[in-house]
Enzyme design. Structure first.
Site, PDB file in Angstrom:
ATOM      1  N   ARG A 259       1.688  -2.706   6.088  1.00 40.48           N
ATOM      2  CA  ARG A 259       0.465  -2.494   5.304  1.00 40.48           C
ATOM      3  C   ARG A 259      -0.691  -3.392   5.734  1.00 40.48           C
ATOM      4  O   ARG A 259      -1.818  -2.928   5.866  1.00 40.48           O
ATOM      5  CB  ARG A 259       0.787  -2.777   3.831  1.00 40.48           C
ATOM      6  CG  ARG A 259      -0.357  -2.524   2.894  1.00 40.48           C
ATOM      7  CD  ARG A 259      -0.042  -3.035   1.470  1.00 40.48           C
ATOM      8  NE  ARG A 259       1.343  -2.928   1.131  1.00 40.48           N
ATOM      9  CZ  ARG A 259       1.873  -1.955   0.378  1.00 40.48           C
ATOM     10  NH1 ARG A 259       1.098  -1.022  -0.124  1.00 40.48           N
ATOM     11  NH2 ARG A 259       3.159  -1.941   0.113  1.00 40.48           N
ATOM     12  N   CYS A 324      -0.232  20.884 -10.147  1.00 38.80           N
ATOM     13  CA  CYS A 324       0.200  21.100 -11.534  1.00 38.80           C
ATOM     14  C   CYS A 324       1.142  20.014 -12.023  1.00 38.80           C
ATOM     15  O   CYS A 324       2.305  20.287 -12.332  1.00 38.80           O
ATOM     16  CB  CYS A 324       0.897  22.447 -11.633  1.00 38.80           C
ATOM     17  SG  CYS A 324      -0.028  23.719 -10.825  1.00 38.80           S
TER      18      CYS A 324
HETATM   19  N1  LLP Z   1      10.340  -4.211   7.181  1.00 39.39           N
HETATM   20  C1  LLP Z   1      11.187  -3.508   6.397  1.00 39.39           C
HETATM   21  C2  LLP Z   1      12.630  -3.601   6.623  1.00 39.39           C
HETATM   22  C3  LLP Z   1      10.668  -2.682   5.368  1.00 39.39           C
HETATM   23  O1  LLP Z   1      11.499  -1.988   4.592  1.00 39.39           O
HETATM   24  C4  LLP Z   1       9.255  -2.603   5.183  1.00 39.39           C
HETATM   25  C5  LLP Z   1       8.686  -1.745   4.137  1.00 39.39           C
HETATM   26  C6  LLP Z   1       8.419  -3.359   6.039  1.00 39.39           C
HETATM   27  C7  LLP Z   1       8.996  -4.155   7.024  1.00 39.39           C
HETATM   28  C8  LLP Z   1       6.913  -3.328   5.944  1.00 39.39           C
HETATM   29  O2  LLP Z   1       6.469  -3.738   4.704  1.00 39.39           O
HETATM   30  P1  LLP Z   1       4.878  -3.978   4.469  1.00 39.39           P
HETATM   31  O3  LLP Z   1       4.465  -5.139   5.332  1.00 39.39           O
HETATM   32  O4  LLP Z   1       4.181  -2.742   4.853  1.00 39.39           O
HETATM   33  O5  LLP Z   1       4.780  -4.263   3.013  1.00 39.39           O
HETATM   34  N2  LLP Z   1       5.492   3.099   0.222  1.00 39.39           N
HETATM   35  C9  LLP Z   1       5.277   1.803  -0.378  1.00 39.39           C
HETATM   36  C10 LLP Z   1       5.745   0.675   0.516  1.00 39.39           C
HETATM   37  C11 LLP Z   1       7.194   0.779   0.921  1.00 39.39           C
HETATM   38  C12 LLP Z   1       7.590  -0.269   1.890  1.00 39.39           C
HETATM   39  C13 LLP Z   1       8.971  -0.084   2.387  1.00 39.39           C
HETATM   40  N3  LLP Z   1       9.392  -1.031   3.356  1.00 39.39           N
HETATM   41  C14 LLP Z   1       3.806   1.665  -0.764  1.00 39.39           C
HETATM   42  O6  LLP Z   1       3.035   2.601  -0.567  1.00 39.39           O
HETATM   43  O7  LLP Z   1       3.425   0.617  -1.314  1.00 39.39           O
END
Ligand code: LLP
Length: 389
Positions: A259, A324
């Site tokens: 992110r 919907c």
């Molecule tokens: N590494 C692993 C093993 C992960 O499971 C994830 C995210 C990351 C790295 C990266 O995380 P970040 O730096 O992006 O926070 N769909 C959700 C977020 C799900 C994240 C899942 N794993 C949202 O829209 O907030």
């Protein structure tokens, strides 16, 4: 320039495009990729988590800063290999036999999450080096759907059984060289990371006495950004020096930000279809939860801004989509000048977990994606994808 102002400066070109669509600012993407890489790399190796945004043009830009790739499916591994990422990690709680075999062909490095998976890897890729994901039992205080490091969560091997898992892996002939953890997403404070890192270092020290030589500690991702303004975010710089000190020269640290690298660079652009007023006011747009699900799924509060200037009366309205379901909203109680039908709105900070979570629900198309280049040109980087009818 903020994303909102960059978009406003291109309102004419944007209004000619079919909505909804994602648009990414190359300039902002590069700023964040550079900042993330340059701040974290003195402390260890940095891998971009493809799940946040896997558009090949976006990946090309990110890779050019020196990132490795962090993947969670066979297809992500394939794409990362095709895009020539220098090193590929492969995590995930449910890898299939096929994905494990293909990981070998792509030279991806696996982080295993259960004893049964370790056993399977030892049969499919004997003697290989692996990482093992532990579940340190630490609450990172984030949304319950994106918390992954507590005993309630399905991820990793419970801390109490971790040492045995590494010894078991060694007995199968594998070389366990990496301890992995990922505590969750949208984390703002350092303390959970530091606590988990200390746990991992202690485990690594103990394992060395049992003949298991740990080389790397993979701290996962999860660095948060505020969706309510474009200033507040996880402070990477203090963090990098803290963790580097803790790990000393004994262990190489790995990071997996997703992110943080891409969220700020992207917006989803939608058009106002109808206005409705009553005891509650609604602005109905053409962007549904199939296009952008974060508000519906996590109650995420993204800023929705008007790209078309209006001086009409102030109103407070829920900005909703055409699907919907009552969960189909972009933002609630937004104060704005009453827009006209056809006006463009932008949902900000949608560069991460926007397009990658889009679907064809209601037989709708997945939106197209555009890149707003540094020279001001807007190029399509993915066509909209419609279901077969
Ligand atoms: N590494 C692993 C093993 C992960 O499971 C994830 C995210 C990351 C790295 C990266 O995380 P970040 O730096 O992006 O926070 N769909 C959700 C977020 C799900 C994240 C899942 N794993 C949202 O829209 O907030």
């Amino acid at each position: 320039m903020s994303l909102k102002n960059e978009l406003k400066a291109h309102i004419k070109e944007l209004s000619e495009l079919e909505t909804p669509f994602y648009v990414y600012s190359e300039k902002i993407l590069k700023q964040y990729a550079k900042k993330t890489f340059e701040t974290l790399s003195p402390a260890g190796e940095v891998f971009y988590a493809l799940k946040a945004n896997a558009n090949p043009r976006i990946l090309e830009i990110i890779r050019s800063f020196g990132f490795g790739a962090d993947c969670v499916s066979g297809n992500e591994v394939k794409l990362a290999r095709k895009m020539n990422f220098r090193r590929i990690l492969f995590s995930g709680v449910g890898k299939t036999e096929k994905e494990i075999r293909e990981a070998k062909n792509s030279n991806a490095e696996i982080n295993a999450e259960s004893l049964e998976e370790i056993e399977l890897i030892s049969e499919l890729i004997p003697k290989s080096e692996i990482g093992i994901r532990i579940n340190p039992g630490i609450d990172a205080h984030t949304h319950r759907y994106i918390t992954t490091g507590t005993e309630e969560n399905k991820f990793g091997i419970p801390l109490a059984r971790s040492e045995d898992a590494f010894v078991f892996a060694k007995k199968t002939g594998l070389e366990p060289v990496r301890i992995h953890f990922h505590l969750g997403s949208q984390i703002f404070g350092q303390s959970a990371f530091l606590e988990a890192l200390e746990i991992a270092i202690n485990l690594a020290d103990e394992l060395s006495e049992k003949g298991v030589k740990i080389r790397e500690i993979d701290m996962g991702g999860g660095f948060g950004i505020s969706y309510e303004n474009d200033k507040s975010e996880f402070l990477l710089s203090g963090f990098a020096s803290e963790v580097k000190n803790l790990a000393s020269e004994k262990y190489v640290l790995l990071f997996e930000p997703g992110r943080f690298v891409v969220a700020r660079s992207g917006a989803i652009i939608t058009r106002v279809l109808y206005r409705k007023s009553g005891s509650k006011n609604f602005i109905v747009t053409d962007c549904g939860m199939n296009d952008f699900i974060r508000p519906a799924l996590y109650g995420a509060k993204h800023r929705v801004v008007q790209l078309s200037e209006r001086s009409g009366r102030r109103t407070v309205a829920d900005v909703v989509g055409p699907i919907c379901e009552s969960a189909d909203f972009l933002a609630k109680n937004v104060e704005m000048n009453l827009p006209e039908r056809g006006d463009l709105l932008a949902v900000l900070d949608a560069g991460a977990y926007g397009y990658t979570m889009a679907s064809n629900y209601n037989l709708r198309c997945k939106p197209a994606e555009y890149l707003l280049k540094e020279d001001g040109e807007i190029v399509k980087i993915r066509e909209k994808i419609c279901p077969e009818i």
